[in-house]
Scaffold this motif. Structure first.
Motif, PDB file in Angstrom:
ATOM      1  N   VAL A   1      23.351  34.224  67.233  1.00  0.00           N
ATOM      2  CA  VAL A   1      23.926  32.967  67.723  1.00  0.00           C
ATOM      3  C   VAL A   1      24.790  33.192  68.958  1.00  0.00           C
ATOM      4  O   VAL A   1      24.701  32.456  69.948  1.00  0.00           O
ATOM      5  CB  VAL A   1      24.749  32.286  66.607  1.00  0.00           C
ATOM      6  N   LEU A   2      25.639  34.217  68.935  1.00  0.00           N
ATOM      7  CA  LEU A   2      26.606  34.420  70.004  1.00  0.00           C
ATOM      8  C   LEU A   2      26.088  35.317  71.117  1.00  0.00           C
ATOM      9  O   LEU A   2      26.300  35.041  72.293  1.00  0.00           O
ATOM     10  CB  LEU A   2      27.900  35.001  69.420  1.00  0.00           C
ATOM     11  N   GLY A   3      25.445  36.434  70.760  1.00  0.00           N
ATOM     12  CA  GLY A   3      24.972  37.374  71.775  1.00  0.00           C
ATOM     13  C   GLY A   3      26.117  38.074  72.475  1.00  0.00           C
ATOM     14  O   GLY A   3      27.283  38.000  72.070  1.00  0.00           O
ATOM     15  N   HIS A   4      25.811  38.762  73.576  1.00  0.00           N
ATOM     16  CA  HIS A   4      26.840  39.496  74.313  1.00  0.00           C
ATOM     17  C   HIS A   4      27.772  38.566  75.076  1.00  0.00           C
ATOM     18  O   HIS A   4      28.974  38.806  75.156  1.00  0.00           O
ATOM     19  CB  HIS A   4      26.188  40.465  75.305  1.00  0.00           C
ATOM     20  N   GLY A   5      27.211  37.512  75.659  1.00  0.00           N
ATOM     21  CA  GLY A   5      28.014  36.646  76.527  1.00  0.00           C
ATOM     22  C   GLY A   5      29.135  35.933  75.805  1.00  0.00           C
ATOM     23  O   GLY A   5      30.214  35.726  76.374  1.00  0.00           O
ATOM     24  N   ARG A   6      28.915  35.531  74.566  1.00  0.00           N
ATOM     25  CA  ARG A   6      29.944  34.822  73.796  1.00  0.00           C
ATOM     26  C   ARG A   6      30.254  35.581  72.508  1.00  0.00           C
ATOM     27  O   ARG A   6      30.354  34.993  71.433  1.00  0.00           O
ATOM     28  CB  ARG A   6      29.470  33.402  73.471  1.00  0.00           C
ATOM     29  N   ALA A   7      30.419  36.865  72.637  1.00  0.00           N
ATOM     30  CA  ALA A   7      30.507  37.731  71.464  1.00  0.00           C
ATOM     31  C   ALA A   7      31.635  37.351  70.523  1.00  0.00           C
ATOM     32  O   ALA A   7      31.497  37.467  69.302  1.00  0.00           O
ATOM     33  CB  ALA A   7      30.673  39.188  71.900  1.00  0.00           C
ATOM     34  N   LEU A   8      32.763  36.859  71.053  1.00  0.00           N
ATOM     35  CA  LEU A   8      33.932  36.540  70.231  1.00  0.00           C
ATOM     36  C   LEU A   8      34.247  35.044  70.235  1.00  0.00           C
ATOM     37  O   LEU A   8      35.393  34.643  69.978  1.00  0.00           O
ATOM     38  CB  LEU A   8      35.158  37.330  70.719  1.00  0.00           C
ATOM     39  N   ASP A   9      33.257  34.250  70.497  1.00  0.00           N
ATOM     40  CA  ASP A   9      33.439  32.797  70.565  1.00  0.00           C
ATOM     41  C   ASP A   9      33.379  32.207  69.154  1.00  0.00           C
ATOM     42  O   ASP A   9      32.329  31.744  68.686  1.00  0.00           O
ATOM     43  CB  ASP A   9      32.371  32.178  71.461  1.00  0.00           C
ATOM     44  N   LEU A  10      34.510  32.195  68.460  1.00  0.00           N
ATOM     45  CA  LEU A  10      34.551  31.681  67.099  1.00  0.00           C
ATOM     46  C   LEU A  10      34.348  30.172  67.051  1.00  0.00           C
ATOM     47  O   LEU A  10      33.757  29.645  66.105  1.00  0.00           O
ATOM     48  CB  LEU A  10      35.881  32.049  66.446  1.00  0.00           C
ATOM     49  N   ARG A  11      34.826  29.471  68.078  1.00  0.00           N
ATOM     50  CA  ARG A  11      34.621  28.030  68.114  1.00  0.00           C
ATOM     51  C   ARG A  11      33.137  27.697  68.246  1.00  0.00           C
ATOM     52  O   ARG A  11      32.641  26.770  67.597  1.00  0.00           O
ATOM     53  CB  ARG A  11      35.403  27.409  69.258  1.00  0.00           C
ATOM     54  N   GLY A  12      32.461  28.461  69.089  1.00  0.00           N
ATOM     55  CA  GLY A  12      31.022  28.245  69.234  1.00  0.00           C
ATOM     56  C   GLY A  12      30.278  28.510  67.940  1.00  0.00           C
ATOM     57  O   GLY A  12      29.344  27.780  67.583  1.00  0.00           O
ATOM     58  N   LEU A  13      30.699  29.524  67.216  1.00  0.00           N
ATOM     59  CA  LEU A  13      30.072  29.827  65.931  1.00  0.00           C
ATOM     60  C   LEU A  13      30.341  28.709  64.926  1.00  0.00           C
ATOM     61  O   LEU A  13      29.436  28.297  64.181  1.00  0.00           O
ATOM     62  CB  LEU A  13      30.604  31.162  65.399  1.00  0.00           C
ATOM     63  N   SER A  14      31.582  28.209  64.910  1.00  0.00           N
ATOM     64  CA  SER A  14      31.914  27.113  63.999  1.00  0.00           C
ATOM     65  C   SER A  14      31.107  25.872  64.334  1.00  0.00           C
ATOM     66  O   SER A  14      30.623  25.163  63.428  1.00  0.00           O
ATOM     67  CB  SER A  14      33.417  26.831  64.074  1.00  0.00           C
ATOM     68  N   ALA A  15      30.942  25.594  65.632  1.00  0.00           N
ATOM     69  CA  ALA A  15      30.152  24.427  66.027  1.00  0.00           C
ATOM     70  C   ALA A  15      28.696  24.587  65.611  1.00  0.00           C
ATOM     71  O   ALA A  15      28.048  23.624  65.183  1.00  0.00           O
ATOM     72  CB  ALA A  15      30.271  24.223  67.533  1.00  0.00           C
ATOM     73  N   TRP A  16      28.171  25.796  65.694  1.00  0.00           N
ATOM     74  CA  TRP A  16      26.772  26.025  65.279  1.00  0.00           C
ATOM     75  C   TRP A  16      26.608  25.800  63.777  1.00  0.00           C
ATOM     76  O   TRP A  16      25.637  25.199  63.329  1.00  0.00           O
ATOM     77  CB  TRP A  16      26.361  27.442  65.654  1.00  0.00           C
ATOM     78  N   ILE A  17      27.592  26.257  63.003  1.00  0.00           N
ATOM     79  CA  ILE A  17      27.533  26.065  61.550  1.00  0.00           C
ATOM     80  C   ILE A  17      27.619  24.584  61.203  1.00  0.00           C
ATOM     81  O   ILE A  17      26.882  24.072  60.344  1.00  0.00           O
ATOM     82  CB  ILE A  17      28.662  26.859  60.864  1.00  0.00           C
ATOM     83  N   ASP A  18      28.519  23.855  61.907  1.00  0.00           N
ATOM     84  CA  ASP A  18      28.646  22.419  61.653  1.00  0.00           C
ATOM     85  C   ASP A  18      27.350  21.692  62.009  1.00  0.00           C
ATOM     86  O   ASP A  18      26.915  20.785  61.279  1.00  0.00           O
ATOM     87  CB  ASP A  18      29.806  21.850  62.465  1.00  0.00           C
ATOM     88  N   GLY A  19      26.751  22.079  63.112  1.00  0.00           N
ATOM     89  CA  GLY A  19      25.489  21.444  63.497  1.00  0.00           C
ATOM     90  C   GLY A  19      24.384  21.732  62.508  1.00  0.00           C
ATOM     91  O   GLY A  19      23.535  20.871  62.223  1.00  0.00           O
ATOM     92  N   LEU A  20      24.384  22.956  61.972  1.00  0.00           N
ATOM     93  CA  LEU A  20      23.364  23.310  60.983  1.00  0.00           C
ATOM     94  C   LEU A  20      23.549  22.506  59.700  1.00  0.00           C
ATOM     95  O   LEU A  20      22.578  22.053  59.083  1.00  0.00           O
ATOM     96  CB  LEU A  20      23.458  24.809  60.688  1.00  0.00           C
TER      97      LEU A  20
END
Length: 325
Positions: free
Chosen positions: A36-55
């Motif tokens: 989900v995050l890859g190298h570019g957003r490796a520590l993007d916890l908000r992005g991960l949370s948004a992906w989980i919410d979307g799922l």
């Protein structure tokens, strides 16, 4: 019998969950985060949370069939990665105990042999200094004795006997075989199955626990290798891989040390029981080099070993092997 089989099945299930399923589930979670995050957003916890919410908000997310399929797929992936880590652990254990007769292993073994020779030369020099400083009636100089103890410890940390393997673990396990042979002239490989039958349950339990800890360390190294693969997509996995592998190596050294000591102790305490059961010596006598030679000859069932031999095939006799432990 049904109760026994039920209890056995429960313990096997618990062991399977502990060794494979839970670490596998954690690995699947890390792989998911990496994808989900890859190298570019490796520590993007908000992005991960948004992906989980979307799922969770997607169509069909709450349907029982979808939930069952996702759960089954996750369990299958966790179990599969657990089996892969176990297989890698088997390979790691083989590498730890490899003889190193070719390729990189040969160079590593030569390097360890040279380190041991230099350390043993310091031991010889320290012993000579102790002998020269001995003045009756006070004995040797305390500083010389301390220097000798330090030199012995440095050499023993490399290997209790002359080093000959690419890894510390391989040399430590090999040292147990050599030390047993040097003390009793007994072939440990031939003696061990019979010795295992003669061991009491507490001794078997200690050996089994030490061996299980050693194999668990190898399996943990397998997990470290799997996390290293994830690092190609998500760089924080490098940290997980390094910590996991480092922990595994420290645990493996301790487990190998304990296992080797317990094997030697089993021969020291119960080797004479095997010799007595074979009729080689009376039950009230201890195992020595003569009886050990006879035990080896009897158990090997060939002419490779016989009473009076200087050593078994490929292993020099006691005179050529200094022992530091």
């Amino acid at each position: 019998m049904n109760a026994f089989l039920g209890e056995l099945g429960r313990r096997l299930a618990e062991r399977w969950v502990t060794l494979l399923l839970l670490p596998g589930a954690l690995f699947v979670a890390v792989v998911t985060v990496a994808s989900v995050l890859g190298h570019g957003r490796a520590l993007d916890l908000r992005g991960l949370s948004a992906w989980i919410d979307g799922l969770a908000a997607s169509r069909g997310a709450g349907q029982p069939g979808i939930v069952v399929l996702v759960a089954a797929g996750g369990l299958a992936a966790a179990a599969g990665t657990g089996l892969a880590a176990a297989a890698l652990g088997e390979g790691v254990a083989l590498l730890w105990a490899a003889e190193g007769r070719r390729g990189p292993g040969r160079r590593l073994a030569a390097r360890r042999r040279e380190r041991w020779r230099r350390a043993y030369a310091e031991v010889v020099a320290a012993r000579r200094a102790v002998a020269l400083s001995a003045v009756p009636p006070h004995g040797a100089d305390p500083e010389a004795r301390a220097a000798l103890r330090a030199a012995l410890e440095r050499c023993r940390r490399i290997c209790p006997v002359p080093a000959d393997r690419p890894t510390w673990i391989g040399d430590r396990l090999r040292a147990a075989d050599l030390r047993v042979h040097h003390a009793y002239r007994v072939d440990l490989a031939a003696l061990w199955p019979r010795l295992w039958l003669a061991l009491p349950d507490p001794a078997r339990a200690e050996l089994t626990e030490a061996y299980a800890a050693y194999r668990a360390s190898a399996r943990l190294t397998g997990w470290g290798l799997l996390y290293l693969l994830v690092a190609f997509w998500w760089w924080p996995a490098v940290v997980i891989a390094v910590v996991t592998s480092g922990t595994a190596w420290v645990r493996a050294r301790g487990a190998a040390e304990s296992l080797a000591d317990l094997v030697e102790g089993a021969v020291d305490l119960y080797g004479r029981d095997v010799a007595a059961a074979l009729g080689v010596l009376p039950a009230d006598e201890g195992l020595d080099r003569v009886s050990g030679d006879a035990v080896s000859a009897l158990l090997r069932k060939d002419e490779a070993l016989h009473p009076g031999a200087e050593g078994r095939a490929g292993v020099p006799g006691p005179a050529g092997q200094p022992d530091l432990a």
